[in-house]
Design an enzyme around this catalytic site. Structure first.
Site, short mmCIF file in Angstrom:
data_model
loop_
_atom_site.label_atom_id
_atom_site.label_comp_id
_atom_site.label_asym_id
_atom_site.label_seq_id
_atom_site.Cartn_x
_atom_site.Cartn_y
_atom_site.Cartn_z
N ASP A 154 6.19 1.30 -8.43
CA ASP A 154 6.98 2.50 -7.72
C ASP A 154 8.66 2.06 -7.59
O ASP A 154 8.87 0.78 -7.24
CB ASP A 154 6.38 2.69 -6.45
CG ASP A 154 7.04 3.76 -5.92
OD1 ASP A 154 6.99 4.76 -6.28
OD2 ASP A 154 7.50 3.62 -4.73
N GLU A 170 8.05 3.00 -12.76
CA GLU A 170 8.79 4.32 -12.63
C GLU A 170 10.18 4.15 -12.25
O GLU A 170 10.77 3.59 -11.25
CB GLU A 170 8.21 4.55 -11.12
CG GLU A 170 8.58 6.16 -10.78
CD GLU A 170 8.78 6.34 -9.40
OE1 GLU A 170 9.33 7.63 -9.30
OE2 GLU A 170 8.99 5.71 -8.61
#
Length: 675
Positions: free
Chosen positions: A313, A366
């Protein structure tokens, strides 16, 4: 190296301590934390914690009134590590570390390496053994291989809101396995991705603000319960990915912040530590002990829970010192740039370690900027991931599909530009949770038009995603047309399946996913330029695009046509490379999907009319807001020498194999033709 025996019952060997401080102790959870053990014939628990600046560390629990004065841990000289074996303590014991900081202040901290925690809002760590579960997924693990030329279709799930019990209570990991896995099979997904499951204090952070990195959240049960969920997925031939958050951590008092009274896990420089937009703190990637902690944590999920992949993330927030910061809120690095050089080094080390131990892991970044080389090899100065979320494709696509019909012709480049860079990295195409929350509307409700047009629009969006190069990810609820955006305190609106359009939408998604599995052209050459060819990117006036997807065999080629306007296109002609009859593989406007009816009911014969730089062409009708996939009729193809058994798709990990620089040059050249 010899064992340290200068203090009673000292645990780790000197080599473990050395590697931890070097930043290369990749299994530090085997040493630090709370470990049930037998020492000198006594059963108990050894507690070990890194707190180099503490004056005193004691064990606090119910048995001593949460005061660790009399139950001190011993400090290993010159190590910053405190440890002690406590007899007669067993699994299930609640505990924290009672720490006195360098200025004499006292505070209670959860164990950074604890394997379990109390159910929120309580925050104590829990002595836990990870033993006792018998895995049954050996067949799955034996067949793991690279996924670059295999189908990957991911269903993104927030466990707390996918489904709930009638009284609103959460299902535990074992209970949800009995509901979720049959659904994944029914819908023909290859993987499930869980939003973060590391322990976190606040439900509405969705798990992205962690306090217990080694503790699978107790909201849904025990570590063994989660093992059951993963194991059951594997036995059903479904891969498991989890969101992993090494970019930042929450400031809750019992967590990592100021752990020993000083900035230990975070940067001491507040300009580097603070993430003002999120109210969290960045890890200090320059500290070798923090690198040992984080890389050990990544390997922990892969080893102890058999996880198949990590979606890392907020990578951009790690890489850039100026991420979401104003002038004066950041400083340039030593080279005068905005890159966080320590984070770059950490990510390279992370991927090197992961692929060393688990070479077929999916490591998905990401990363929302144009950072070069995210999926390039480390020896070519890349970061070493094997996949990157294609945020550019997602943003361009959603910008386009939200546009009113009358403005779509002017936005046509949003459909054509993403293919320019589609092969510059190994991409996954996400339609994720971030796009259907906080006022952004659900995918269905983003669509312009009336009720039926919204469903038609969602059908062609998913068809476009499925036939565009790259692996796929869809957030839960979109598959049946969740109308209200995701509500992070309630389950999905499953009652919508009582209505025809939503039930038909669900059936459409399942069939679309099945087509993806069955058609090699949609994934066999996913990361090769030769796997994609435009027929026409130029029809902006009618908002139609058409292209070919190609597999390794000529016979597998697919023709894709998408009409993005609510206007039928009769006598629509496209060029095709081979003469013969073409039959529909998939049509979004079939009545069973809620459409107006399939436009192609018989094979279409090509004509010897040159079109779109092809020597042959065919003519058909494109219904309003429609997605059509064609394939050359099997009767017109060359005979196959041997019968082909039904394909059993492989659904496992891969090694980082990015596009070559030569391919990027070719992309740049071809972009001039496209645009």
């Amino acid at each position: 190296m010899a064992k340290l025996k200068t203090l009673p019952g000292l645990p780790p060997i000197a080599e473990d301590i050395y590697l931890f401080h070097e930043g290369t102790s990749y299994h530090s959870y085997r040493i630090l934390g709370a470990h049930p053990a037998v020492e000198d014939g006594l059963e108990g628990v050894r507690f070990t914690v890194w707190a180099p600046h503490a004056r005193h560390v004691g064990l606090a629990s119910d048995f001593n009134g949460w005061n660790g004065d009399e139950d001190s841990l011993h400090k290993i000289p010159y190590s910053g590590i405190w440890t002690r074996f406590f007899p007669d303590i067993s699994t299930g014991t609640f505990y924290k570390y009672d720490i006195q900081g360098p200025k004499g202040e006292r505070f209670l901290k959860a164990d950074p390496y604890a394997f379990a925690a109390e159910v929120r809002p309580a925050s104590a760590s829990v002595v836990t053994s990870l033993k006792g579960y018998t895995w049954q997924d050996a067949a799955w693990r034996r067949k793991k291989k690279r996924l670059q030329s295999k189908p990957v279709n991911i269903y993104e799930v927030h466990l707390g809101t996918w489904k709930r019990k009638e009284d609103g209570e959460l299902y535990n990991y074992r209970e949800i396995a009995e509901l979720l896995i049959p659904y994944l099979k029914q819908m023909n997904y290859t993987h499930v991705e869980f939003m973060p499951l590391a322990e976190h204090p606040y439900d509405l952070s969705w798990g992205y603000q962690c306090t217990g990195y080694f503790a699978v959240t107790s909201r849904y049960g025990s570590p063994q319960d989660f093992m059951y969920l993963v194991d059951s997925c594997h036995q059903a031939d479904i891969g498991v990915i989890i969101d992993w958050v090494p970019a930042h951590f929450t400031k809750d008092a019992h967590g990592l912040r100021m752990f020993d009274g000083t900035p230990l896990f975070e940067y001491s420089d507040p300009l580097k530590a603070e993430k003002p937009g999120w109210g969290t703190l960045s890890f200090d990637y320059s500290k070798p002990e923090v690198r040992s902690f984080l890389i050990s944590n990544a390997l922990f999920w892969l080893e102890m829970f058999h996880i198949d992949g990590l979606r890392v993330d907020a990578v951009t927030s790690m890489l850039r010192l100026d991420f979401e910061k104003k002038e004066g809120e950041y400083e340039l690095n030593e080279l005068g740039g905005v890159e966080n050089l320590e984070a770059v080094s950490f990510l390279k080390e992370l991927n090197t370690a992961v692929f060393q131990y688990y070479p077929y892991t999916l490591m998905m970044a990401e990363e929302s900027s144009a950072w070069p080389g995210v999926t390039s090899p480390i020896d070519e100065d890349g970061l070493g991931f094997n996949y990157k979320w294609n945020m550019g494709w997602m943003n361009d696509t959603l910008d386009y599909i939200e546009a009113p019909f009358e403005t779509r012709p002017s936005k046509h480049q949003l459909l054509t530009f993403p293919i320019v860079y589609a092969y510059s990295a190994n991409y996954a195409l996400p339609l994720s949770h971030d796009e259907v929350v906080h006022g952004k509307k659900s995918l269905l409700n983003k669509m312009p038009g009336d009720y039926d047009q919204k469903f038609a629009g969602l059908r062609i969006l998913l068809g476009y995603q499925m036939t565009h190069p790259g692996k796929k990810l869809l957030f839960m609820g979109a598959e049946f047309g969740q109308f209200i955006e995701w509500r992070d305190q309630y389950e999905l609106d499953w009652l919508l399946l009582e209505y025809d359009r939503h039930r038909q939408m669900q059936s459409y998604t399942a069939d679309l996913n099945l087509m993806y599995l069955e058609e090699e052209a949609l994934w066999e050459r996913d990361h090769e330029l030769e796997g994609y060819e435009w027929i026409t990117p130029h029809d902006s006036g009618q908002s139609v695009i058409s292209y070919m997807r190609k597999g390794k065999k000529v016979k597998d080629m697919l023709i894709v046509l998408i009409n993005f306007l609510p206007v039928a296109r009769k006598h629509y002609r496209i060029g095709v490379p081979r003469a013969g009859r073409y039959v529909p593989v998939f049509q979004s406007e079939e009545q069973k999907y809620g459409g107006q009816g399939a436009s192609i009911t018989e094979p279409i014969q090509t004509a010897k009319i040159p079109w779109h730089n092809q020597s042959n062409s065919l003519e058909l009708t494109l219904p309003p807001l429609s997605f059509i996939v064609l394939k050359r009729d099997a009767a017109d193809r060359e005979p196959v020498s041997t019968a082909k058994a039904p394909r059993q798709p492989q659904r496992n990990g891969l090694k980082a194999t990015p596009s070559k620089k030569a391919e990027q040059v070719q992309i740049a050249v071809s972009s001039k033709k496209i645009l």
